[in-house]
Design an enzyme around this catalytic site. Structure first.
Site, PDB file in Angstrom:
ATOM      1  N   ASP A 225       0.778  -1.245   0.028  1.00 38.07           N
ATOM      2  CA  ASP A 225      -0.060   0.092  -0.148  1.00 38.07           C
ATOM      3  C   ASP A 225       0.915   1.207  -0.019  1.00 38.07           C
ATOM      4  O   ASP A 225       1.432   1.638   0.877  1.00 38.07           O
ATOM      5  CB  ASP A 225      -0.943   0.018   1.275  1.00 38.07           C
ATOM      6  CG  ASP A 225      -1.688   1.090   1.296  1.00 38.07           C
ATOM      7  OD1 ASP A 225      -1.572   1.944   0.431  1.00 38.07           O
ATOM      8  OD2 ASP A 225      -2.566   1.328   2.225  1.00 38.07           O
TER       9      ASP A 225
ATOM     10  N   ASN B 241       3.707   1.658 -14.702  1.00 45.62           N
ATOM     11  CA  ASN B 241       3.138   2.486 -15.663  1.00 45.62           C
ATOM     12  C   ASN B 241       2.039   3.648 -15.167  1.00 45.62           C
ATOM     13  O   ASN B 241       0.941   3.722 -15.614  1.00 45.62           O
ATOM     14  CB  ASN B 241       2.346   1.501 -16.470  1.00 45.62           C
ATOM     15  CG  ASN B 241       1.244   0.717 -15.957  1.00 45.62           C
ATOM     16  OD1 ASN B 241       1.255   0.754 -14.697  1.00 45.62           O
ATOM     17  ND2 ASN B 241       0.156  -0.237 -16.699  1.00 45.62           N
TER      18      ASN B 241
ATOM     19  N   ARG C  96       4.742  12.101  -6.964  1.00 44.23           N
ATOM     20  CA  ARG C  96       4.268  12.534  -5.629  1.00 44.23           C
ATOM     21  C   ARG C  96       4.667  11.523  -4.536  1.00 44.23           C
ATOM     22  O   ARG C  96       4.659  11.531  -3.344  1.00 44.23           O
ATOM     23  CB  ARG C  96       2.552  12.709  -5.732  1.00 44.23           C
ATOM     24  CG  ARG C  96       2.389  14.096  -6.303  1.00 44.23           C
ATOM     25  CD  ARG C  96       0.634  14.004  -5.938  1.00 44.23           C
ATOM     26  NE  ARG C  96      -0.149  13.210  -6.423  1.00 44.23           N
ATOM     27  CZ  ARG C  96      -0.734  13.208  -7.998  1.00 44.23           C
ATOM     28  NH1 ARG C  96      -0.337  14.487  -8.430  1.00 44.23           N
ATOM     29  NH2 ARG C  96      -1.372  12.583  -8.294  1.00 44.23           N
TER      30      ARG C  96
ATOM     31  N   TYR D 162      -5.564   3.491 -23.023  1.00 45.78           N
ATOM     32  CA  TYR D 162      -5.887   2.034 -23.052  1.00 45.78           C
ATOM     33  C   TYR D 162      -5.778   1.439 -24.542  1.00 45.78           C
ATOM     34  O   TYR D 162      -5.773   2.419 -25.450  1.00 45.78           O
ATOM     35  CB  TYR D 162      -7.273   1.710 -22.613  1.00 45.78           C
ATOM     36  CG  TYR D 162      -7.239   2.023 -20.963  1.00 45.78           C
ATOM     37  CD1 TYR D 162      -7.059   0.852 -20.117  1.00 45.78           C
ATOM     38  CD2 TYR D 162      -7.649   3.309 -20.470  1.00 45.78           C
ATOM     39  CE1 TYR D 162      -7.278   1.453 -18.767  1.00 45.78           C
ATOM     40  CE2 TYR D 162      -7.577   3.664 -19.257  1.00 45.78           C
ATOM     41  CZ  TYR D 162      -7.476   2.316 -18.210  1.00 45.78           C
ATOM     42  OH  TYR D 162      -7.585   2.672 -16.873  1.00 45.78           O
TER      43      TYR D 162
ATOM     44  N   ASP E 298      -1.321  -2.806 -26.464  1.00 43.18           N
ATOM     45  CA  ASP E 298      -0.727  -3.264 -25.292  1.00 43.18           C
ATOM     46  C   ASP E 298       0.385  -4.319 -25.467  1.00 43.18           C
ATOM     47  O   ASP E 298       1.598  -4.097 -24.947  1.00 43.18           O
ATOM     48  CB  ASP E 298      -1.900  -3.809 -24.454  1.00 43.18           C
ATOM     49  CG  ASP E 298      -2.628  -2.843 -23.368  1.00 43.18           C
ATOM     50  OD1 ASP E 298      -1.747  -2.067 -22.909  1.00 43.18           O
ATOM     51  OD2 ASP E 298      -3.508  -2.891 -23.511  1.00 43.18           O
TER      52      ASP E 298
END
Length: 385
Positions: free
Chosen positions: A73, A96, A104, A139, A171
């Site tokens: 996490d 990615n 950040r 995508y 992809d």
């Protein structure tokens, strides 16, 4: 010894692009540590159906084999510290996540190079980060649209509606570029000791792939014609019907075209005025295709394939996807292997298609359960401290 044995890759990517790239490297012996978010983990785990455990979907089995999984996490300082420790042990760090978000978190290139100066830092992006699309989400469908790929089927069949190619092709192509980039950066590192930042943008990668043939006459400046490779966009370029199915036939050279017409008893076509006129304009193949389609329904697929093989005409039966697993050639080469996954049960696994004479086949391992290796990885890091 596997060729990439001893190489550690920390993979923070998800879905197909990044995981496909790192699976190819895991197949070559790299240790790939798959970092997943708490809860559901990587979305690719849920792609595919019919397995007893929904977190072990069939597509997850095909893009994450041989990896180790740890859940972290990255909003939790303790887990963030674990990722920093992992990066300090890695040769490659791949993700990615969009640039501003990863910065950040403190895992931009500068942050990771401070942890491991020779790190190969691979950022799988949707679009190159120095262009106006840099912050857009990407995508497969988005990249197919942006690259012009959705215009190809309409140009080939006359249906004016733009359509997606029925594959996650953008992809997977970007994944191949990503694996190639990592290997090139590793060679550079072994020669010089230098790590580096590597950007692998889906849009640019896939556009380069598609325009290899389709930029065509627009390559020149000024252009001498429109983009688009006519042979690929010819609506008559289709599999040909036989008595019991369809067959693909490729009369690619003038010699093979003439040989094929002789076999069909259609030699007169090649000396007809219509053919000569069409050939002068580079538009003769529809006439050839039409003649083939007129003749092929007279025999079975097997009969035609025997004739074509005996006369060196490129041809192959047309397979349905559900038939591929029973292909005799793939059976002979061992392409499909039936295995027993400890969590899923029996499944068929595609073996790496490239064979290396200096490296024996290796056990490819299994796609991991979520956090299957988390405790072991944390213990390894603690021992290193």
């Amino acid at each position: 010894m596997a060729m990439l044995e001893g190489i550690r890759i920390v993979d923070l990517s998800s879905v197909i692009f990044g995981p496909y790239a790192t699976q190819m490297l895991a197949d070559l012996g790299a240790e790939v540590i798959k970092v997943e978010a708490p809860g559901l983990g990587d979305v690719s785990r849920y792609l595919g159906s019919g397995v007893p455990d929904p977190t072990m979907g069939s597509i997850h089995l095909t893009v994450n084999r041989g990896k180790r999984s740890i859940v972290l996490d990255l909003k939790n300082p303790d887990d963030t510290a674990v990722l920093r420790d992992l990066i300090a042990t890695a040769d490659v760090f791949l993700h990615n996540i969009r640039g501003k978000a990863i910065a950040r978190l403190g895992f931009d290139y500068q942050g990771c190079a401070a942890l491991k100066p020779d790190i190969i830092y691979v950022h799988g992006t949707g679009f190159g980060q120095d262009g106006p699309y840099a912050d857009l989400q990407a995508y497969d469908d988005v990249i197919q649209a942006a690259s012009g790929t959705t215009s190809l089927l309409p140009r080939a069949d006359g249906n004016p509606s733009p359509r997606y190619f029925p594959s996650l092709i953008a992809d997977k192509v970007a994944g191949h570029f990503g694996a190639q980039a990592i290997l090139a950066a590793l060679v550079h590192k072994f020669r010089t000791g230098e790590g580096q930042e590597v950007e692998v943008p889906m849009f640019e990668c896939f556009t380069a792939f598609m325009l290899t043939e389709h930029l065509r006459d627009a390559t020149l400046d000024p252009a001498i014609g429109p983009a688009g490779y006519p042979r690929q966009l010819d609506p008559t370029r289709q599999p040909f019907p036989t008595l019991d199915g369809h067959v693909a036939i490729v009369p690619y050279t003038p010699e093979s075209t003439a040989r094929l017409m002789r076999l069909l008893g259609s030699e007169a076509l090649l000396t007809s005025p219509d053919y000569e006129e069409a050939k002068a304009k580079g538009r003769h193949m529809p006439l050839v295709y039409a003649e083939i389609a007129r003749q092929t329904p007279a025999k079975t697929t097997a009969e035609w394939l025997a004739i074509f093989a005996a006369n060196d005409i490129p041809a192959m039966h047309v397979r349905d996807l559900d038939d591929i697993r029973n292909d005799p050639h793939l059976a002979a080469t061992g392409f499909f292997r039936r295995r027993e996954h400890p969590d899923v049960g029996g499944f068929f696994e595609m073996q790496p298609p490239v064979k290396y004479g200096a490296a024996p086949p290796r056990d490819l391992g299994y796609a991991p359960r979520i956090d299957a290796d988390g405790a072991a990885i944390r213990a390894e890091l603690a021992r290193r401290a």
